[in-house]
Design a protein around this motif. Structure first.
Motif, PDB file in Angstrom:
ATOM      1  N   ASP A  62       0.830  -1.203   0.000  1.00 50.88           N
ATOM      2  CA  ASP A  62       0.000   0.000   0.000  1.00 50.88           C
ATOM      3  C   ASP A  62       0.868   1.259   0.000  1.00 50.88           C
ATOM      4  O   ASP A  62       0.588   2.229   0.711  1.00 50.88           O
ATOM      5  N   GLY A  63       1.942   1.231  -0.798  1.00 47.91           N
ATOM      6  CA  GLY A  63       2.813   2.398  -0.910  1.00 47.91           C
ATOM      7  C   GLY A  63       3.877   2.502   0.155  1.00 47.91           C
ATOM      8  O   GLY A  63       4.658   3.458   0.189  1.00 47.91           O
ATOM      9  N   HIS A  64       3.969   1.499   1.046  1.00 54.69           N
ATOM     10  CA  HIS A  64       4.924   1.556   2.154  1.00 54.69           C
ATOM     11  C   HIS A  64       5.956   0.447   2.028  1.00 54.69           C
ATOM     12  O   HIS A  64       5.640  -0.686   1.661  1.00 54.69           O
ATOM     13  N   GLY A  65       7.212   0.778   2.389  1.00 53.28           N
ATOM     14  CA  GLY A  65       8.287  -0.185   2.324  1.00 53.28           C
ATOM     15  C   GLY A  65       8.303  -1.110   3.529  1.00 53.28           C
ATOM     16  O   GLY A  65       7.663  -0.873   4.555  1.00 53.28           O
ATOM     17  N   ARG A  66       9.086  -2.186   3.398  1.00 49.71           N
ATOM     18  CA  ARG A  66       9.310  -3.117   4.513  1.00 49.71           C
ATOM     19  C   ARG A  66      10.811  -3.091   4.806  1.00 49.71           C
ATOM     20  O   ARG A  66      11.320  -2.054   5.160  1.00 49.71           O
ATOM     21  N   PRO A 222       0.265  -9.420   5.592  1.00 44.83           N
ATOM     22  CA  PRO A 222      -1.174  -9.449   5.895  1.00 44.83           C
ATOM     23  C   PRO A 222      -1.762  -8.100   6.323  1.00 44.83           C
ATOM     24  O   PRO A 222      -2.985  -7.967   6.416  1.00 44.83           O
ATOM     25  N   LEU A 223      -0.912  -7.096   6.595  1.00 47.53           N
ATOM     26  CA  LEU A 223      -1.445  -5.779   6.931  1.00 47.53           C
ATOM     27  C   LEU A 223      -2.168  -5.151   5.746  1.00 47.53           C
ATOM     28  O   LEU A 223      -2.921  -4.184   5.910  1.00 47.53           O
ATOM     29  N   ASP A 224      -1.962  -5.721   4.550  1.00 47.13           N
ATOM     30  CA  ASP A 224      -2.604  -5.190   3.342  1.00 47.13           C
ATOM     31  C   ASP A 224      -3.958  -5.823   3.060  1.00 47.13           C
ATOM     32  O   ASP A 224      -4.582  -5.535   2.051  1.00 47.13           O
ATOM     33  N   GLY A 225      -4.411  -6.717   3.955  1.00 44.30           N
ATOM     34  CA  GLY A 225      -5.717  -7.362   3.763  1.00 44.30           C
ATOM     35  C   GLY A 225      -6.451  -7.452   5.084  1.00 44.30           C
ATOM     36  O   GLY A 225      -5.939  -7.053   6.137  1.00 44.30           O
ATOM     37  N   GLU A 226      -7.653  -7.999   5.065  1.00 40.32           N
ATOM     38  CA  GLU A 226      -8.469  -8.030   6.278  1.00 40.32           C
ATOM     39  C   GLU A 226      -8.589  -9.416   6.895  1.00 40.32           C
ATOM     40  O   GLU A 226      -9.306  -9.598   7.876  1.00 40.32           O
ATOM     41  N   GLU A 227      -7.850 -10.396   6.350  1.00 39.99           N
ATOM     42  CA  GLU A 227      -7.898 -11.723   6.946  1.00 39.99           C
ATOM     43  C   GLU A 227      -7.221 -11.717   8.317  1.00 39.99           C
ATOM     44  O   GLU A 227      -7.687 -12.372   9.259  1.00 39.99           O
ATOM     45  N   TYR A 228      -6.126 -10.968   8.414  1.00 40.16           N
ATOM     46  CA  TYR A 228      -5.379 -10.919   9.670  1.00 40.16           C
ATOM     47  C   TYR A 228      -5.382  -9.528  10.313  1.00 40.16           C
ATOM     48  O   TYR A 228      -4.946  -9.382  11.457  1.00 40.16           O
ATOM     49  N   TYR A 229      -5.820  -8.526   9.580  1.00 35.50           N
ATOM     50  CA  TYR A 229      -5.785  -7.152  10.094  1.00 35.50           C
ATOM     51  C   TYR A 229      -7.166  -6.534  10.041  1.00 35.50           C
ATOM     52  O   TYR A 229      -7.831  -6.545   8.991  1.00 35.50           O
ATOM     53  N   ASN A 230      -7.616  -6.007  11.164  1.00 33.12           N
ATOM     54  CA  ASN A 230      -8.907  -5.325  11.248  1.00 33.12           C
ATOM     55  C   ASN A 230      -8.658  -3.824  11.184  1.00 33.12           C
ATOM     56  O   ASN A 230      -8.195  -3.210  12.166  1.00 33.12           O
ATOM     57  N   PRO A 231      -8.946  -3.181  10.042  1.00 33.53           N
ATOM     58  CA  PRO A 231      -8.650  -1.750   9.911  1.00 33.53           C
ATOM     59  C   PRO A 231      -9.550  -0.863  10.774  1.00 33.53           C
ATOM     60  O   PRO A 231      -9.232   0.305  10.970  1.00 33.53           O
ATOM     61  N   GLY A 279       4.090   6.350   8.611  1.00 32.86           N
ATOM     62  CA  GLY A 279       3.486   7.666   8.697  1.00 32.86           C
ATOM     63  C   GLY A 279       2.271   7.699   9.607  1.00 32.86           C
ATOM     64  O   GLY A 279       1.650   6.667   9.908  1.00 32.86           O
ATOM     65  N   ALA A 280       1.914   8.905  10.047  1.00 34.69           N
ATOM     66  CA  ALA A 280       0.801   9.071  10.986  1.00 34.69           C
ATOM     67  C   ALA A 280      -0.559   8.901  10.331  1.00 34.69           C
ATOM     68  O   ALA A 280      -1.581   8.797  11.031  1.00 34.69           O
ATOM     69  N   ASP A 281      -0.623   8.867   8.985  1.00 34.96           N
ATOM     70  CA  ASP A 281      -1.903   8.695   8.306  1.00 34.96           C
ATOM     71  C   ASP A 281      -2.237   7.222   8.094  1.00 34.96           C
ATOM     72  O   ASP A 281      -3.256   6.894   7.482  1.00 34.96           O
ATOM     73  N   TRP A 282      -1.404   6.339   8.603  1.00 37.98           N
ATOM     74  CA  TRP A 282      -1.689   4.907   8.521  1.00 37.98           C
ATOM     75  C   TRP A 282      -2.080   4.409   9.907  1.00 37.98           C
ATOM     76  O   TRP A 282      -1.554   4.844  10.927  1.00 37.98           O
ATOM     77  N   GLY A 283      -3.008   3.435   9.955  1.00 35.52           N
ATOM     78  CA  GLY A 283      -3.399   2.831  11.223  1.00 35.52           C
ATOM     79  C   GLY A 283      -4.010   3.844  12.171  1.00 35.52           C
ATOM     80  O   GLY A 283      -4.656   4.818  11.767  1.00 35.52           O
TER      81      GLY A 283
END
Length: 633
Positions: A62-66, A222-231, A279-283
């Motif tokens: 989602d535009g962010h590096g690892r 998995p942070l890019d999907g909702e199977e493991y991450y609840n936005p 960044g502060a606009d994520w999560g």
């Protein structure tokens, strides 16, 4: 004939006795045993295979590096931690955001620099107890010294190496993020310790409360999907087997964080509060909650909780700028091996501290420092100090020497460490060369060694993957000369106050005799003592006294007539001791030095005063030296 036979039998018997009584090392050099190299971390092997095959997943999310790279040496987590506080003393929830001990959320963009952000977040949080700092992730990711570019990633071990060799930290203002590589910047702190925190919730919690933010690793795809991450609740729980690919920072915990907040339900409540570098606009303003039951909850937790002023030491001796990459050891099963580095002093300074790595919790390091060593033999020369330390946790540690060692410019000295590493025979931490990771490593013969006995048989580690033993030495400049203190017992006055380096002890023009004297050295950083003897009325020369013990008499009305003084200790060759006396009917006599006699004998003249000075070897004498002593024969 009989006499010849007796002589022959005597020689044979003597030879046999010598063979039995003299150890083998006296006849021949101890056999050199090649150490084994620690097995490579399986995750690192897979990483190398993926790099070589071009199949490494470096896509951004989602535009962010690892950007996490597994290190070649797998971290050992197998021992109990003796620093853990009982869980009953820990609160159910804790959040560094509420204490103010945290810096602002930042964004790594599409660089693989998460490791730099997580490492420096920990260091910044530690320092924030006293002041707010902003360190340059840009400088760390560009100047790590390892292979690859800022896009390729890193890990806690690489960050530790950068800090331990004093390449950083540098301020963000000196090297802003997303700017070209800058070199030659000076660190604003010296980091002398980095601890590995075990995968135990109570240990992680205590470290958070004590020191601030902690580095950790996770699997982030998995942070890019909702199977493991609840936005909606910013809750993450991964229970798969993919390897970590991202580094983040732990800032707190909540034991009662509901399992119902997660898309995939963990077995119970509880979560770590995690700060990301997207960044502060994520999560949740840059933060999210990771279940205690996540596959990688508590993985690679590292505390960058140390920062010292840059004048703590004046120089660093090291062969391992890329730090602990691998380990060496022997298969004798006792979890023990010796490592050593031979250095050449570049200045006449004091050796104040050494550093090394503890590869397992409970590691002990028996440190020995030798001076004037022979090439290839770290334990030759003069043993100057011995000290043993035990480390409850793995990590990088600096050990201040209880007895600092004075060094002379050009002198060869060795730091020898006996490592005992519970749980593994790979005991000696080394820097080693691996393609596509640490290809910048270099090693020269005659610098780093290992041994399975510590008495000899030293293996030169440059022969094995261009390895260097991870032992650094830290020195401090000697700003003042060695200080000599002395006082005299004067007729009718008793003991006078202490004088030092050139002060007059005694009297002049009062016709009062000296009856006793005490002399001692007041130095830190030198192995330096002093001994002295006095010539006493009706008694002649007394036996040598040392380090503050009285020479002469007290309460017997006997005069001192002469004195001789000399330095002792391993650093005695670095100094000269000068002394002169004021003698009855003569006045101030010339300067004697280094055991020479000062005063008179055979005249019945009393000593009335004395001056003593300790100067660096080769310094000009304080005055004339032609006639310090007169004897009436």
């Amino acid at each position: 004939m009989k006499n010849s036979l007796k002589k022959l039998l005597s020689l044979l018997l003597t030879s046999l006795l010598l063979t039995v009584l003299i150890p083998g090392s006296a006849w021949a050099e101890e056999e050199i045993t090649e150490p084994g190299m620690a097995s490579l971390n399986p995750a690192f092997v897979q990483y190398q295979e993926d790099v070589n095959a071009g199949t490494l997943n470096t896509s951004i999310i989602d535009g962010h590096g690892r950007g996490y790279i597994p290190p070649p040496l797998k971290r050992y987590e197998g021992m109990a931690d003796t620093e853990i506080t009982s869980a009953q003393t820990l609160p159910a929830a804790f959040d560094l955001r509420e204490t103010g001990r945290i810096t602002a959320v930042r964004s790594q963009g599409d660089y693989g620099s998460c490791w730099a952000f997580a490492s420096l977040a920990s260091l910044e949080s530690y320092i924030k107890k006293d002041t707010t700092v902003d360190f340059s992730e840009n400088n760390l990711m560009w100047n790590s010294g390892f292979d690859g570019s800022p896009d390729d990633g890193g890990n806690y071990s690489m960050a530790t190496a950068y800090l331990a060799r004093w390449s950083g930290p540098v301020n963000e203002s000196s090297d802003p993020y997303d700017t070209p590589k800058k070199t030659g910047l000076s660190p604003v702190y010296h980091v002398q310790e980095v601890k590995s925190i075990p995968e135990l919730p109570s240990a992680i919690k205590q470290a958070l409360m004590d020191g601030g933010v902690l580095y950790t690793s996770m699997y982030s795809v998995p942070l890019d999907g909702e199977e493991y991450y609840n936005p909606d609740t910013f809750a993450f729980y991964y229970d798969g087997t993919e390897e970590p690919d991202h580094d983040v920072a732990i800032v707190g915990w909540d034991d009662n964080y509901s399992r119902d907040n997660f898309s995939k339900k963990p077995e119970a409540d509880g979560a770590w509060i995690i700060r990301n570098s997207w960044g502060a606009d994520w999560g949740d303003g840059g933060y999210f909650y990771m279940s205690y039951y996540d596959t990688y909850a508590g993985s690679n937790v590292t505390a960058f909780h140390n920062a010292e002023a840059t004048d703590n030491y004046s120089a660093i001796y090291q062969y391992d700028p890329l730090g602990n990459i691998s380990a060496m050891g022997y298969t004798d099963g006792d979890n023990t091996a010796w490592g050593a580095n031979i250095f050449t002093a570049t200045a006449s300074d004091n050796l104040m501290a050494v550093s090394t790595y503890a590869l397992t919790p409970g590691t002990s390091a028996e440190i020995k420092v030798y001076t004037d060593v022979n090439d290839g033999k770290p334990n030759s020369g003069t043993l100057r100090t011995t000290q043993t330390e035990t480390f409850a946790r793995g990590g990088y540690y600096t050990i201040d020497l209880d007895n600092p060692v004075g060094l002379v410019a050009g002198q060869k000295f060795a730091v020898v460490v006996k490592y005992r590493t519970p749980g593994t025979n790979d005991s000696v931490p080394v820097e080693s060369r691996f393609e596509n990771y640490s290809s910048a490593v270099t090693a020269n013969p005659g610098e780093s060694f290992t041994s399975n006995t510590g008495t000899g048989g030293w293996y030169d580690t440059s022969k094995k993957s261009l390895s260097n033993v991870c032992i650094k030495a830290f020195t401090q400049s000697r700003d003042t000369f060695a200080n000599c203190l002395y006082r005299t017992h004067v007729q009718d006055q008793g003991w006078q106050n202490w004088q030092s380096n050139g002060g007059v002890s005694g009297t002049s023009g009062e016709s009062l005799r000296l009856e006793g004297i005490e002399i001692k050295m007041d130095t830190r950083g030198y192995d330096l003592g002093i001994e002295y003897a006095t010539h006493v009325q009706n008694q002649g020369w007394q036996e040598l006294k040392s380090n503050g013990v009285m020479s002469g008499t007290e309460g017997q009305s006997l005069r001192l007539e002469a004195i001789k003084i000399q330095l002792t200790g391993a650093d005695a060759t670095q100094f000269d001791v000068y002394y002169r006396v004021h003698a009855q009917n003569v006045g101030w006599m010339d300067w004697a030095s280094n055991g020479g006699e000062a005063g008179t004998a055979g005249f019945g003249y009393r000593l009335e005063a004395i001056e003593i000075q300790v100067l660096p070897k080769g310094s000009p004498a304080p005055g004339l030296t032609g006639q310090p002593f007169l004897e009436n024969k």
